[in-house]
Design a protein around this motif. Structure first.
Motif, short mmCIF file in Angstrom:
data_model
loop_
_atom_site.label_atom_id
_atom_site.label_comp_id
_atom_site.label_asym_id
_atom_site.label_seq_id
_atom_site.Cartn_x
_atom_site.Cartn_y
_atom_site.Cartn_z
N LEU A 167 -19.16 -11.05 57.12
CA LEU A 167 -19.45 -9.65 57.02
C LEU A 167 -17.95 -8.91 57.82
O LEU A 167 -17.86 -7.83 57.50
CB LEU A 167 -20.62 -9.35 58.05
CG LEU A 167 -22.06 -9.46 57.13
CD1 LEU A 167 -23.11 -8.60 58.19
CD2 LEU A 167 -22.01 -8.63 55.98
N LEU A 168 -17.56 -9.55 58.57
CA LEU A 168 -16.24 -8.88 59.19
C LEU A 168 -15.34 -8.53 58.07
O LEU A 168 -14.81 -7.49 58.03
CB LEU A 168 -15.37 -9.74 60.26
CG LEU A 168 -14.20 -9.61 60.82
CD1 LEU A 168 -14.42 -8.38 61.56
CD2 LEU A 168 -13.69 -10.46 61.77
N SER A 192 -13.80 -24.82 62.83
CA SER A 192 -14.48 -24.52 64.11
C SER A 192 -15.71 -23.65 63.79
O SER A 192 -16.63 -23.84 64.68
CB SER A 192 -13.55 -24.10 64.95
OG SER A 192 -13.21 -22.65 64.69
N LEU A 246 -6.10 -12.02 58.73
CA LEU A 246 -7.18 -12.99 59.22
C LEU A 246 -7.37 -13.95 58.01
O LEU A 246 -7.57 -15.28 58.37
CB LEU A 246 -8.31 -12.02 59.84
CG LEU A 246 -8.14 -11.31 60.82
CD1 LEU A 246 -9.47 -10.37 61.03
CD2 LEU A 246 -7.66 -12.07 62.09
N GLY A 251 -6.16 -22.60 59.36
CA GLY A 251 -7.54 -23.34 59.87
C GLY A 251 -8.60 -22.66 60.69
O GLY A 251 -9.29 -23.21 61.06
N THR A 252 -8.13 -21.27 60.71
CA THR A 252 -9.12 -20.82 61.62
C THR A 252 -10.47 -20.27 61.06
O THR A 252 -10.60 -20.56 59.69
CB THR A 252 -8.41 -19.50 62.20
OG1 THR A 252 -8.14 -18.74 60.87
CG2 THR A 252 -7.31 -19.60 62.79
N MET A 297 -4.72 -16.44 57.79
CA MET A 297 -4.64 -17.65 59.02
C MET A 297 -6.12 -18.44 58.67
O MET A 297 -5.93 -19.80 58.84
CB MET A 297 -5.18 -16.62 60.24
CG MET A 297 -4.24 -16.10 60.80
SD MET A 297 -2.72 -16.95 61.52
CE MET A 297 -3.59 -17.51 63.15
N GLY A 318 -18.01 -20.18 63.59
CA GLY A 318 -18.33 -19.23 64.56
C GLY A 318 -17.60 -17.80 64.03
O GLY A 318 -17.81 -16.71 64.69
N GLY A 319 -17.15 -17.82 62.61
CA GLY A 319 -16.57 -16.44 62.34
C GLY A 319 -17.87 -15.81 61.46
O GLY A 319 -19.03 -16.32 61.28
N SER A 320 -17.52 -14.71 60.78
CA SER A 320 -18.21 -13.90 60.18
C SER A 320 -18.09 -13.48 58.85
O SER A 320 -16.95 -12.64 58.87
CB SER A 320 -18.86 -12.66 61.02
OG SER A 320 -19.59 -11.89 60.14
N PHE A 369 -12.20 -17.12 60.73
CA PHE A 369 -12.76 -15.83 61.25
C PHE A 369 -13.79 -15.50 60.32
O PHE A 369 -14.66 -14.67 60.81
CB PHE A 369 -11.53 -14.84 60.91
CG PHE A 369 -10.42 -14.90 62.07
CD1 PHE A 369 -10.62 -14.51 63.34
CD2 PHE A 369 -9.09 -15.50 61.71
CE1 PHE A 369 -9.80 -14.75 64.27
CE2 PHE A 369 -8.11 -15.27 62.66
CZ PHE A 369 -8.45 -14.94 64.02
#
Lengths: 196, 581
Positions: free
Chosen positions: B271-272, B265, B238, B246-247, B241, B267-269, B249
């Protein structure tokens, strides 16, 4: 030097070495995809908005692909069963079909990817597409890996059949276990990404 | 894969040529030695990085003597270390010590060399995979080291690589991720091989409850590697990526870096990442400590001349520990604002996991009681392991409880705690293992006098390094500070300890010189020994030193448990496992 139990079963454990090895490998694969599915859940539950898969993705193509991959699992079992019955020619036909179905799966997947790119939908577009491309991409890599093994067993690897048929049959069984796992991952991916 | 065609000889004494014998060997003993030498070099390298950092902590902003001008203008202009370079050294010190040093030494080296011998196997179940596992590890090491030469240098986001920082860091972070893929692959191949070997290749009579404890430790460790590393691999996918495709996550919406909104974009975290990372990294703690405990248990049984006190508690505690280690990971994350319900769960599991740890330590300590102890060099290191690990473990308890962890988190207290586990804990045990199994690998003993200089010097220095960290941490000094806290008012009272710790670190390096000399000189000049110089019971001592290709000339059979020392009525004070008497 001979390593014991490479092709014969150890009586007290009931498996040969490679079979235990592949099950352990698959356990680690479960953790790999489990990690990614957890990431999916984590991101989705934390997201302000999340699209339904069917709004963006192509369900007919994915359904076709599901059928293709399940069929390839069936032919994989038939390939192994043919060997276990001593029919090498039948084995080649079934394993050849398995490989061909793998190619078909990747072709359809490639078509899907192409359609997304044409519409300007990339991994960077949003988190849903990011996880979609990551999960299906990693799954695609696993399909390619399985196909390389199957092509090897169909081609140069099949020479072992004459020298050590038991060991060769075991190899096909082990490759089959992996292939079914790849199939199983897709069976989880399909509803999670496309239908929910 | 086609090893039926490659090695087809019974007793296995044919020469295989230089390349096959020394470099691309499939013999578990050679691979074990390759792992040992490579990982010892990495330990030395990782330690060197820290010694450079310790100069900056002792003398902030002063030019580094001697080596300062060789570090490069981009890292240390005029020999004065830049903060960016300090971050690289810190991140790579942790990465190298854990993933390239201690784990490959404890598992790759000792596991590979000793475990097949101890279970009476001719080799590992998959010798080719074994060779591949070493070379993939080597490639991972090269990738990590090579990343220092990239523009912007090596990874600099800490060994934990927390995003969002790591997502936007220099290209060295990408190299770190690729290096981790190599290391994860290597440990995956290794762990499958270890488990299959232990389950399938045990000699006749070697039931599970007759396995030496070292083998149990390797078995549980392998399961941890097998099941805990893949989630980190997922996380690394991740992050790769995020960095390459350019994601987002790990990038939250509206992230601002240097006054600019990051173009992503969102919207990720972040903490993940922390969850996936610690899902690996907590079991990883046990990967670091279990092989060490295995080594210590073998050496204590051998040098007290009596069986381990309650072998079964040791085994069951280890299994329980392995299981519990998967459900404690978020105790590393109390300050992320997790809810009290979740926090309670992880506090409870953390308190529970301390029980088997204490049982293991208690078993090892009680095993000393009533023994006629031989204070050999390996035994001294093994004995020192017990209180050192004890300090490391007990100082960990306040970190497992949120109310005490929150003020202590990210202070030097944490650094002191886990270094007590890993440095005078694991690494001391690994040294003990080197002294203990060196005669088996070479047929010669290491010098005892040099060994004792090495031991006492290391013991004093290492405590002088890590004990002051507790004091600094309790005073509130944060970790990862480029100047060691010089600019903070609350750190002033304990600032002078920085120099003490630095001098102790450099002295520790000096006390490794006897070890290095001892190691290399003893290979050629050490005192020759027979097959069983320590009068030990386990199977690795039932074959020649060094063992031949294929390990045992005659098939071995096992008749008894692993540590039958001082059996009443026996002729000698030890009964080897393969002794039918």
């Amino acid at each position: 030097m001979n390593i014991p139990y490479t092709s014969e079963v150890r009586p007290d454990t009931g498996v040969y070495n490679a079979k235990l090895g592949i099950w352990l490998f698959l356990a680690s694969e479960v953790m790999l995809f489990g990690g990614l599915f957890s990431a999916y859940i984590f991101l989705r539950t934390g997201a302000a908005t999340w699209p339904h898969g069917w709004e963006i993705l192509n369900i007919p193509l994915a359904t076709t692909n599901t059928v293709v991959l399940i069929s390839s699992s069936v032919t994989m079992v038939m390939a192994w069963a043919s060997l276990a019955g001593g029919n090498f020619a039948r084995f080649r036909r079934f394993l050849g079909t398995t490989v061909a179905l793998g190619v078909a799966f990747l072709a359809i997947k490639g078509m899907e990817y192409g359609m997304k790119f044409e519409h300007g939908l990339f991994p960077a577009t949003n988190t849903f597409l990011a996880i979609y491309f990551t999960l299906t991409g990693l799954h695609g890599l696993h399909v390619i890996g399985g196909m390389i093994v199957n092509v090897y067993l169909l081609g140069p690897g099949s020479k072992m059949w004459r020298k050590d048929p038991q060991r060769f049959t075991n190899r096909v069984e082990v490759a089959g276990l992996y292939w079914h796992f790849v199939d199983l991952v897709w069976i989880f991916l399909f509803p999670v990404l496309y239908l929910l | 894969m086609t090893q039926s065609t490659s090695v087809e000889h019974g007793s296995g004494h044919e020469s295989q040529g230089f390349w096959r014998t020394y470099l691309f060997s499939q013999d578990h003993k050679t691979i074990g030695i390759q792992y040992a030498i490579t990982s010892l070099l990495f330990l030395l390298f990782g330690f060197t990085l820290m010694m450079i950092m310790r100069w900056q902590l002792a003398y902030p902003g002063q030019p580094i003597p001697l080596i300062g001008k060789f570090l490069g203008e981009a890292n240390a202009p005029d020999g004065i270390m830049l903060p960016e370079f300090y971050n690289q050294l810190g991140a790579m010190h942790g990465t190298i010590m854990i993933f390239l040093g201690v784990v490959p030494l404890g598992v790759g080296a000792f596991g590979n060399f000793v475990m097949p011998l101890q279970i009476g196997a001719p080799d590992m179940a998959f010798p080719k995979l074994n060779m591949m596992s070493y070379w993939v590890y080597f490639a991972g090491g090269v990738t990590m080291l090579g990343s220092f030469l990239l523009p912007g240098g090596a990874a600099n986001s800490g060994w934990t690589s927390y995003p969002p920082l790591s997502d936007i860091a220099t290209i060295g972070q990408t190299a770190w991720l690729i290096g981790m893929f190599f290391l994860i692959t290597s440990s995956l191949l290794g762990s499958i091989n270890f488990i299959v070997t232990i389950v399938q290749l045990r000699a006749p009579g070697m039931t599970f409850m007759r396995l030496p404890f070292f083998v149990w430790a390797q078995l549980v460790t392998s399961f941890l590697l097998l099941l805990a590393f893949p989630p980190l691999e997922a996380a690394a996918c991740l992050q790769l990526m995020d960095r390459l495709a350019g994601t987002s996550f790990f990038l939250p919406s509206g992230l601002v870096v240097s006054g600019q909104v990051v173009q992503a974009s969102g919207g990720g975290s972040p903490l993940l990442w922390q969850h996936l990372f610690w899902f690996l990294a907590h079991p990883e703690v046990y990967v670091l400590i279990l092989p060490a405990m295995g080594i210590v248990a073998e050496i204590i049984a051998n040098n007290t001349r009596k069986p381990l006190w309650s072998y079964r508690s040791l085994v069951y505690s280890t299994l329980f520990l392995g299981f519990m280690s998967f459900i404690v990971w978020a105790h590393h994350m109390y300050i992320t604002g997790m809810g009290t319900t979740l926090g309670t769960f992880f506090q409870v599991t953390t308190m529970i996991i301390s029980i088997p740890s204490v049982v293991i330590l208690a078993v090892l300590i009680v095993s000393l009681w009533g023994g006629s102890i031989r204070f050999t060099t390996p035994m001294m290191f093994a004995c020192a392991f017990l209180p050192m690990f004890g300090i490391g473990g007990l100082t960990g308890l306040p970190l497992g409880l949120a109310p005490t962890d929150i003020p202590l988190h990210d202070t030097y207290y944490v650094i002191g705690h886990f270094h007590y586990i890993v440095a005078p804990g694991s690494i001391f045990a690994l040294f003990a293992g080197v002294y203990y199994w060196f005669p088996k690998a070479t047929g010669r003993r290491m010098n005892d006098t040099l060994g004792k200089i090495h031991f006492w010097g290391s013991l004093i220095c290492i405590n002088t390094i890590f004990m002051p960290m507790f004091i600094q941490g309790l005073a509130g000094v944060s970790r990862r500070l480029y100047d060691g806290g010089a600019q903070y008012a609350h750190a002033q009272g304990v600032l002078s300890l920085n120099l003490v710790m630095s001098v102790a670190a450099w002295s520790l390096a000096i006390f490794q010189i006897p070890f290095i000399i001892n190691f290399f000189v003893s290979i050629r000049k050490g005192k020759k020994v027979g097959d069983n110089p320590w009068d030990a019971t386990t199977l690795e001592w039932a074959t020649s030193s060094p063992p031949p290709h294929g390990n045992f000339i005659r098939p071995v059979e096992v008749y008894r448990g692993p540590h039958e020392y001082s059996v009443p009525g026996a002729a000698r004070d030890f009964l080897p496992q393969n002794d039918p008497a």
